[in-house]
Scaffold this active site. Structure first.
Site, mmCIF file in Angstrom:
data_model
loop_
_atom_site.group_PDB
_atom_site.id
_atom_site.type_symbol
_atom_site.label_atom_id
_atom_site.label_comp_id
_atom_site.label_asym_id
_atom_site.label_seq_id
_atom_site.Cartn_x
_atom_site.Cartn_y
_atom_site.Cartn_z
ATOM 1 N N HIS A 124 0.826 -1.208 0.000
ATOM 2 C CA HIS A 124 0.000 0.000 0.000
ATOM 3 C C HIS A 124 0.865 1.265 0.000
ATOM 4 O O HIS A 124 0.890 2.014 -0.969
ATOM 5 C CB HIS A 124 -0.951 -0.011 1.204
ATOM 6 C CG HIS A 124 -1.816 1.204 1.305
ATOM 7 N ND1 HIS A 124 -2.324 1.659 2.503
ATOM 8 C CD2 HIS A 124 -2.238 2.086 0.379
ATOM 9 C CE1 HIS A 124 -3.038 2.751 2.297
ATOM 10 N NE2 HIS A 124 -2.990 3.041 1.008
ATOM 11 N N ASN A 172 -6.699 -0.082 -0.477
ATOM 12 C CA ASN A 172 -6.993 0.908 0.563
ATOM 13 C C ASN A 172 -8.407 0.851 1.126
ATOM 14 O O ASN A 172 -8.591 0.838 2.340
ATOM 15 C CB ASN A 172 -6.733 2.315 0.028
ATOM 16 C CG ASN A 172 -6.965 3.374 1.085
ATOM 17 O OD1 ASN A 172 -6.171 3.532 2.013
ATOM 18 N ND2 ASN A 172 -8.066 4.098 0.978
ATOM 19 N N HIS A 178 -4.397 1.405 -5.987
ATOM 20 C CA HIS A 178 -4.568 2.002 -4.660
ATOM 21 C C HIS A 178 -5.945 1.687 -4.089
ATOM 22 O O HIS A 178 -6.077 1.370 -2.906
ATOM 23 C CB HIS A 178 -4.362 3.514 -4.720
ATOM 24 C CG HIS A 178 -4.584 4.187 -3.406
ATOM 25 N ND1 HIS A 178 -5.751 4.857 -3.092
ATOM 26 C CD2 HIS A 178 -3.810 4.259 -2.297
ATOM 27 C CE1 HIS A 178 -5.667 5.322 -1.865
ATOM 28 N NE2 HIS A 178 -4.507 4.979 -1.353
ATOM 29 N N ILE A 210 -6.141 9.455 -0.348
ATOM 30 C CA ILE A 210 -6.339 9.264 1.090
ATOM 31 C C ILE A 210 -5.354 8.211 1.571
ATOM 32 O O ILE A 210 -4.915 7.365 0.776
ATOM 33 C CB ILE A 210 -7.789 8.845 1.419
ATOM 34 C CG1 ILE A 210 -8.041 8.834 2.930
ATOM 35 C CG2 ILE A 210 -8.071 7.472 0.836
ATOM 36 C CD1 ILE A 210 -7.989 10.176 3.571
ATOM 37 N N HIS A 253 1.777 5.004 -2.728
ATOM 38 C CA HIS A 253 1.985 6.353 -2.187
ATOM 39 C C HIS A 253 3.408 6.846 -2.464
ATOM 40 O O HIS A 253 3.615 7.792 -3.213
ATOM 41 C CB HIS A 253 1.726 6.369 -0.674
ATOM 42 C CG HIS A 253 0.286 6.358 -0.283
ATOM 43 N ND1 HIS A 253 -0.406 7.486 0.083
ATOM 44 C CD2 HIS A 253 -0.601 5.337 -0.191
ATOM 45 C CE1 HIS A 253 -1.655 7.176 0.374
ATOM 46 N NE2 HIS A 253 -1.800 5.871 0.219
#
Length: 881
Positions: A541, A737, A733, A881, A546
């Site tokens: 993740h 997530n 993502h 997020i 990110h």
């Protein structure tokens, strides 16, 4: 009198028509009856007498500004200062720039006059989300095509959404979507280009200098502390996770200097007093710098802040019981009962009266949680082996399962550092579960799969197990593919570091045959599930979607103009990522942050993430097809639309993901081939090549020498690179997530850490035999750890009201005038809608047992659309997020 359909303007190049749409902020229209001959003469030495005869036109501009919904005292004071500034003639000033014509006197692009926005202060008090402002500009008949507009702001900052202009050739849009700062903070005028895309080599003569200037401003000079109002994109290492000034327990290594890691956005803060190589920290609730336009909008901020408040409330309850309730469902049905009165010393010390009131009003059910989906349909699903296996393909970490190619599995750790690491798994452990196959037959028929966390955890285990309240193994789990197309766990290997001649370094646990072995099996599965969140959060993740995306975003803003067609393509897929990553550095992945507090690796979390980056991260393997082939979950098959055959047909993440991957690839392919009809254009595009080069050589500097980086020599290369980036930012993502609370919010299903190993010695083993349920619950996170973790994953799983989903664009006019691209985008949007319907159909197919059945959750993590909130579905365009 304005030119309208009833009263058209004269047929000449300087005419414009008023086209004022409700959603389009700035419109420029010719005043056909108000022709003005230019006054004065041009330079006689220029030899251009026609300049004296140029006819000027009044042009009306309409600009839309979005108001802040919340006004604080500072905003009120500034408004009054704005009123005073307007009275003395200091206001918002616009100037139109020609893209095609050069003024022979200045040798620069022709410009309109500078025009002041009317009634700024009066309209700034209008209670509306959007307010329209107007002004009039003068352009002459030799002005040519408008290509840019500059804005000088003598008022408070404001958000300019976008502008429209309509010359005789048709409306020309200026997509702004940016905060415009006052000159007291940034003296240079803001530049906004029209929506027409230009490759660098095609840039009109009037825009070349402005294009270079805008990029230079965005790059900055690499010096000084960044102010929150700045728009500077630059690189730095991860030197802000620790705080050695608080003591050695809060010191953390610099990632990107001592240890390879992607780069992050530079903030320029001064170093700590203790270590000159470590940047001083800004602690919540103070904001961390990201370029102004990357900051959350108000609705997003409100959603995130509400979740962060819920997570932060755990600091207010030091007297909460430290053991988890036997009935974990109380957390969802009754809430965590907090009998806190205002007489408590803790409350007396609170700085915010509003927080006191909140606690007083809702103290009995302050931390009530919605029931996670995993127990909403079947309260005991998490205990079953089939659900344990199903979540490896349809849960929140479906990218760790691999086909087993060699048995026993082999470690890739350096034996000179970690010693010999032979697996304890033997044929007799799994043979009884292979449906009369031999192990070799099962391997050849591709029936054996593995979730291997041995090499990820073993280098850190001795340090992890020395931490208070943490006990972990390095796990390997073997699965068998049943004739029904489902996986079945058949063995779990639990490894510890070799610490002595009598220590039990490795053990194998197999499916139970009696009551005692059933509880041992449940504990072994819990340790696998506790390994999984660490790998999921830190590697798959955070690192994959990110951290590894941030360098591409920084380089895009630094090297590609807003006019560049590839920047326009990537723009929605970069939204909010820098801000959420900055907040993560502040509160999640920092020393003693949420991730260290709640996950197995503790203070070694980011070291584990960095080790995965150094040893395993490869950009060329992050596209979905390449990843599936690497893991042995698919094989090339040219007869399939996406070119792959899944070895497990009912693999929800892969099956749905390939639909989305193909849609993105087709859309990107059409787009790239439109703007780059031959490879020479790609090779000669200096902005494009600079973006990709800087992303690698600066943003991923520690891996820049790797020979696996894709080349960028032709259209196929560019399509592959862009498709991978868009896939990672959107669907990848989303899959990793938005199921965090629906699956992980029920802590026994996916405990983020374990506090006890499987008992082997007296008296612990005797206690386990006497009350195995109590022992099992005591091995799970404490109530305080569980609720803190739940609050955080609840926030991270929440869609905000302003989310923009795959197939949507907030700027529908971004390609106005380019019919082929508009048609291609609408085709992409239609395909995303079709995919959503196909996913719904699959979730109702009883033959697909990994997504349909009694108590089985449908797989919706790749269903593109969603409502706000925690929905366990929805694919936003970006890592938001």
């Amino acid at each position: 009198m304005f030119a309208t359909e009833e009263n058209p303007a004269p047929d000449n190049p300087g005419s414009v028509f008023l086209e004022h749409r409700r959603t389009n902020p700035v419109v420029v229209a010719a005043l056909s009856e108000d022709l003005i001959k230019s006054i004065g003469s041009s330079n006689s030495s220029s030899g251009r007498e026609n300049e004296n005869k140029a006819v000027k036109f009044k042009v009306r501009a309409v600009m839309t500004v979005r108001n802040k919904s919340k006004q604080d005292l500072k905003d009120t004071i500034v408004k009054h200062l704005d009123a005073f500034s307007e009275k003395i003639g200091r206001n918002v000033v616009l100037e139109l720039i020609s893209s095609t014509e050069i003024d022979p006197r200045t040798k620069e692009a022709k410009k309109s006059n500078q025009a002041v926005i009317k009634d700024w202060y009066k309209k700034s008090n209008v209670k509306a989300e959007r307010v329209h402002y107007t002004t009039e500009l003068l352009v002459d008949s030799t002005f040519g095509e408008a290509g840019a507009i500059t804005v000088i702001n003598h008022q408070n900052e404001f958000f300019l959404e976008y502008t429209i202009e309509g010359f005789a050739s048709g409306p020309l849009h200026f997509p702004c979507n940016s905060w415009v700062q006052p000159v007291k903070h940034h003296s240079s005028p803001r530049i906004f280009f029209s929506n027409k895309p230009y490759l660098p080599s095609d840039t009109p003569v009037g825009l070349k200098a402005l294009r270079e200037k805008e990029l230079k401003d965005l790059r900055g000079d690499g010096k000084g502390v960044r102010n929150l109002s700045d728009r500077v994109y630059d690189f730095d290492v991860y030197n802000d996770l620790g705080n050695p000034d608080k003591g050695s327990d809060f010191a953390r290594p610099v990632l990107g200097r001592q240890i390879p890691y992607p780069r992050r956005c530079l903030t320029g803060r001064p170093p700590t007093d203790t270590d000159m190589h470590v940047e001083s920290r800004v602690e919540k609730p103070l904001p961390v710098y990201v370029p102004r336009d990357e900051q959350f909008e108000e609705s997003k901020t409100d959603t995130f802040s509400a979740g962060r408040l819920k997570a932060g409330l755990h600091n207010l309850i030091p007297s909460v019981k430290a053991t988890i309730s036997a009935d974990n469902h109380d957390l969802y049905r009754e809430g965590l009962l907090l009998k806190i009165g205002l007489q408590d010393e803790l409350i007396k010390k609170l700085p915010l009266p509003t927080v006191v009131n909140t606690i007083q009003e809702s103290s009995q059910r302050l931390l009530k949680y919605n029931t996670p989906k995993i127990v909403s349909k079947d309260k005991f699903a998490w205990l079953r082996d089939d659900e344990f296996a199903r979540q490896t393909m349809a849960g929140i970490n479906p990218v760790s399962i691999e086909r087993l190619r060699v048995f026993p599995p082999v470690s890739n750790l350096d034996p000179q550092i970690y010693g010999s690491q032979p697996s304890a798994l033997q044929e007799h452990h799994i043979a009884p579960h292979l449906h009369c196959m031999t192990v070799q037959q099962a391997l050849e028929e591709k029936k054996l799969y593995i979730m291997d966390y041995h090499d990820v955890y073993l280098p850190f285990l001795d340090r992890i197990n020395a931490l208070d309240g943490r006990k972990a193994y390095a796990t390997r789990t073997i699965f068998f593919l049943t004739p029904q197309g489902c996986l079945k766990p058949i063995a779990i290997e639990l490894s510890l570091p070799h610490t002595g001649p009598t220590s039990r370094q490795k053990r194998v646990v197999t499916p139970p045959v009696d009551a005692t072995s059933n509880w041992v099996w449940q504990l072994a599965k819990a340790h696998v599930c506790a390994n999984d969140p660490g790998v999921h959060q830190l590697v798959n993740h955070w690192l994959r979607t990110h951290a590894s995306m941030e360098p591409f975003i920084l380089a895009a803003h630094r090297q590609m103009s807003a006019m560049h067609p590839i920047f326009k393509l990537l723009d929605p897929h970069m939204r909010y990522t820098l801000e959420i990553n900055a907040l993560a550095r502040q509160n999640l992945i920092n020393a003693d942050g949420v991730i260290e507090s709640c996950f197995t690796p503790g203070r070694y979390c980011m070291k584990m993430s960095a080790a995965a980056y150094r040893n395993h991260w490869r950009f060329d393997m992050k596209g979905l097809p390449a990843d599936l082939i690497r893991r042995g979950m698919a094989e090339p098959d040219p007869t399939q639309p996406h070119g792959l055959k899944l070895l497990i047909e009912d693999y929800p993440y892969a099956a749905d993901g390939l639909l989305i991957w193909s849609a993105i690839e087709n859309w990107v392919g059409t787009y790239v081939n439109h703007y780059y009809p031959n490879s020479t254009l790609i090779c000669n595009d200096r902005e494009l090549q600079a973006w990709y080069s800087e992303s690698i050589n600066v943003g991923h500097a520690d891996l820049r020498e790797a020979n696996w980086w894709p080349k960028l020599d032709n259209a196929d290369d560019l399509i592959s690179i862009l498709t991978t980036i868009i896939w990672l930012a959107s669907a990848q993502h989303a899959a990793l997530n938005f199921g965090q609370y629906p699956y992980g919010g029920y802590v026994p299903n996916r405990p983020p850490l374990m506090r006890r190993l499987i008992p082997e010695k007296i008296p612990e083993y005797a206690n386990f035999l006497a009350d195995p349920q109590k022992y099992f619950l005591s091995a799970l996170p404490s109530l305080l750890q569980a609720t803190k973790f739940m609050a955080v994953v609840d926030t991270l799983s929440t869609h905000s009201p302003d989310e923009e989903y795959l197939g949507e664009r907030q700027q529908p006019s971004i390609w106005s005038g380019d019919a082929e691209i508009i048609e291609a985008f609408y085709g992409f949007s239609a395909e995303i809608i079709r995919i959503e319907k196909e996913i719904e159909k699959r979730n109702q197919d009883p033959s697909l047992k990994n997504r349909c059945g009694a108590g089985v959750l449908p797989y919706e993590l790749l269903a593109p659309s969603s409502e706000p909130g925690v929905t366990c579905r929805g694919v936003p365009n970006s890592v938001s997020i």
